[in-house]
Design a protein around this motif. Structure first.
Motif, PDB file in Angstrom:
ATOM      1  N   ARG A 151       0.840  -1.195   0.000  1.00 13.26           N
ATOM      2  CA  ARG A 151       0.000   0.000   0.000  1.00 13.26           C
ATOM      3  C   ARG A 151       0.880   1.252   0.000  1.00 13.26           C
ATOM      4  O   ARG A 151       1.619   1.515   0.956  1.00 13.26           O
ATOM      5  N   LYS A 152       0.806   2.005  -1.119  1.00 13.01           N
ATOM      6  CA  LYS A 152       1.578   3.239  -1.323  1.00 13.01           C
ATOM      7  C   LYS A 152       3.084   3.009  -1.252  1.00 13.01           C
ATOM      8  O   LYS A 152       3.840   3.961  -1.067  1.00 13.01           O
ATOM      9  N   GLY A 153       3.513   1.754  -1.422  1.00 14.64           N
ATOM     10  CA  GLY A 153       4.939   1.447  -1.438  1.00 14.64           C
ATOM     11  C   GLY A 153       5.656   1.758  -0.149  1.00 14.64           C
ATOM     12  O   GLY A 153       6.835   2.131  -0.162  1.00 14.64           O
ATOM     13  N   LYS A 154       4.974   1.606   0.990  1.00 14.01           N
ATOM     14  CA  LYS A 154       5.564   1.955   2.278  1.00 14.01           C
ATOM     15  C   LYS A 154       6.470   0.849   2.829  1.00 14.01           C
ATOM     16  O   LYS A 154       7.285   1.120   3.703  1.00 14.01           O
ATOM     17  N   LYS A 155       6.324  -0.381   2.336  1.00 18.98           N
ATOM     18  CA  LYS A 155       7.128  -1.484   2.861  1.00 18.98           C
ATOM     19  C   LYS A 155       8.379  -1.654   1.993  1.00 18.98           C
ATOM     20  O   LYS A 155       8.289  -2.109   0.848  1.00 18.98           O
ATOM     21  N   PRO A 156       9.549  -1.292   2.517  1.00 11.31           N
ATOM     22  CA  PRO A 156      10.756  -1.401   1.679  1.00 11.31           C
ATOM     23  C   PRO A 156      11.147  -2.838   1.388  1.00 11.31           C
ATOM     24  O   PRO A 156      11.826  -3.102   0.386  1.00 11.31           O
ATOM     25  N   TRP A 157      10.753  -3.797   2.260  1.00 18.28           N
ATOM     26  CA  TRP A 157      11.106  -5.194   2.017  1.00 18.28           C
ATOM     27  C   TRP A 157      10.226  -5.841   0.953  1.00 18.28           C
ATOM     28  O   TRP A 157      10.453  -7.005   0.600  1.00 18.28           O
ATOM     29  N   ALA A 158       9.252  -5.094   0.426  1.00 14.97           N
ATOM     30  CA  ALA A 158       8.390  -5.630  -0.632  1.00 14.97           C
ATOM     31  C   ALA A 158       8.864  -5.232  -2.037  1.00 14.97           C
ATOM     32  O   ALA A 158       8.154  -5.471  -3.011  1.00 14.97           O
TER      33      ALA A 158
END
Length: 204
Positions: A151-158
């Motif tokens: 969601r909105k690219g908030k997870k850097p590990w994704a």
């Protein structure tokens, strides 16, 4: 008793197959690079020929009438220009065919590894298209970008690196931020007491 003739003492097993895979990869990479350079040179040469032909036509239109020229003056004919371009194309044609030969060598490499049950190194496997067996060169034969479907690219590990082949359009995805899991033989083993407790709980 089983014989251990195939096993090397203190060395690499099936060394000749490993060297064969390495040779096939080097040869296919070399042929792919030469074919790619030949395609670039051919496109540049065609562009240069077109500009030269336009320049000749403009100069011929700006010159005086042919009646005022000397009788010994000879203009370059279109047949001569066409012969030069066909000779250049004929010289670059074998090099362009190297791309097809490199694909054949990559397919042979994959067949050798499957038949001998030898795992290809990740660097070699990631640089070959799994559908058309083409060498994936970022910016030339493949496109690369990083996507994040959180969601909105908030997870850097994704973050996931996506490599798309230009020839067939198939994509490869490699996680960037996530940690790679260790192999089973390298994972830490559980103590015997914990394993006994787990089995006892399962039996209940």
């Amino acid at each position: 008793m089983t014989s251990n003739k195939g096993k090397a003492k203190g060395g690499l097993q099936q060394k000749h197959i490993h060297s064969r895979i390495s040779y096939l990869f080097q040869a296919a990479t070399y042929l792919a690079e030469t074919g790619r350079k030949a395609q670039q040179c051919g496109s540049n040469q065609k562009a240069d020929d077109q500009t030269a032909n336009k320049h000749c036509e403009e100069s011929a239109m700006s010159e005086e009438a042919p009646s005022r020229q000397s009788p010994h003056a000879v203009l370059p004919s279109q047949d001569d220009q066409g012969a030069g371009t066909t000779a250049a194309e004929a010289g670059s044609a074998p090099r362009i065919q190297d791309i097809g030969l490199s694909r054949q060598l990559f397919a042979h490499l994959r067949a050798v590894s499957l038949k001998s049950q030898i795992r290809i190194s990740p660097k070699i496997k990631h640089s070959i298209c799994k559908r058309c067996d083409q060498l994936l060169v970022p910016g030339c034969s493949a496109t690369t970008y990083v996507e994040n479907k959180s969601r909105k690219g908030k997870k850097p590990w994704a973050d996931v690196l996506v490599i798309t082949c230009v020839a067939c359009g198939i994509s490869k995805r490699f996680p960037v931020g996530a940690k790679r899991q260790l192999r089973r033989e390298k994972r830490p083993t559980q103590p015997k007491e914990q394993s006994a407790n787990v089995t006892a709980l399962l039996e209940r």
